[in-house]
Design an enzyme around this catalytic site. Structure first.
Site, PDB file in Angstrom:
ATOM      1  N   HIS A 220       0.823  -1.213   0.000  1.00  0.00           N
ATOM      2  CA  HIS A 220       0.000   0.000   0.000  1.00  0.00           C
ATOM      3  C   HIS A 220       0.851   1.254   0.000  1.00  0.00           C
ATOM      4  O   HIS A 220       2.068   1.204   0.210  1.00  0.00           O
ATOM      5  CB  HIS A 220      -0.939  -0.006   1.209  1.00  0.00           C
ATOM      6  CG  HIS A 220      -0.244  -0.028   2.534  1.00  0.00           C
ATOM      7  ND1 HIS A 220       0.344   1.080   3.097  1.00  0.00           N
ATOM      8  CD2 HIS A 220      -0.037  -1.042   3.405  1.00  0.00           C
ATOM      9  CE1 HIS A 220       0.880   0.755   4.265  1.00  0.00           C
ATOM     10  NE2 HIS A 220       0.667  -0.532   4.474  1.00  0.00           N
TER      11      HIS A 220
ATOM     12  N   CYS B 166       2.838  -4.559   6.959  1.00  0.00           N
ATOM     13  CA  CYS B 166       2.626  -4.498   5.510  1.00  0.00           C
ATOM     14  C   CYS B 166       3.869  -3.981   4.794  1.00  0.00           C
ATOM     15  O   CYS B 166       4.874  -3.671   5.408  1.00  0.00           O
ATOM     16  CB  CYS B 166       1.451  -3.565   5.199  1.00  0.00           C
ATOM     17  SG  CYS B 166      -0.152  -4.189   5.755  1.00  0.00           S
TER      18      CYS B 166
END
Length: 156
Positions: A116, A132
């Site tokens: 992301h 992440c």
């Protein structure tokens, strides 16, 4: 490309070292080097991006997964482990300024793991406190338009 987070890799990375084919393109996330490489289905030189990676107990495991969903303007939800560490976290944050996922997210076939954008450009190239893979927002936009659902992702 000319985006802010992009830089030349220390060595040329050959997709054949990591993937059997490039039917849907391929993403290689090198957690040690903090680089993400993307090959289009036609092959050629990868696009390479600096990434932020998890630290401590949130370290990602090496392995193969794939992109299962693409979301522009993602809603951020803390993982159960994040909520356990900090019960005051909101249950979710809508798209927009301050959203830890930035402007775009690629959802992987692993629980709670995404590639992301980042609300904080200073995180790129560093270890962060979440689980992440983060890219500069300009870089995730560039990657997002080229990646398709089904693109294989390998973490090393």
């Amino acid at each position: 490309g000319t985006s802010t987070g992009m830089s030349a890799p220390a060595r040329v990375v050959d997709w054949r070292e990591h993937f059997d084919r490039l039917n849907n393109g391929a993403i290689l996330a090198d957690l040690r080097e903090r680089m993400l490489h993307f090959w289009q289905a036609e092959g050629g030189a990868p696009r390479s991006y600096r990434i932020s990676v998890p630290q401590g107990r949130d370290v990602l495991r090496p392995g193969m997964t794939r992109v299962i969903r693409k979301v522009e303007g993602p809603t951020w939800r803390p993982t159960p482990a994040m909520r356990e560490r900090n019960p005051r976290l909101p249950s979710s944050l809508p798209p927009g300024p301050g959203n830890p996922f930035g402007s775009h997210a690629l959802y992987l076939d692993w629980d709670h793991v995404r590639i992301h954008g980042s609300a904080d450009p200073a995180e790129i190239g560093r270890e962060t406190a979440h689980g992440c893979i983060g890219l500069a927002n300009a870089d995730i936009v560039e990657l997002f338009v080229s990646v398709t659902v089904g693109t294989p992702v390998r973490l090393i």
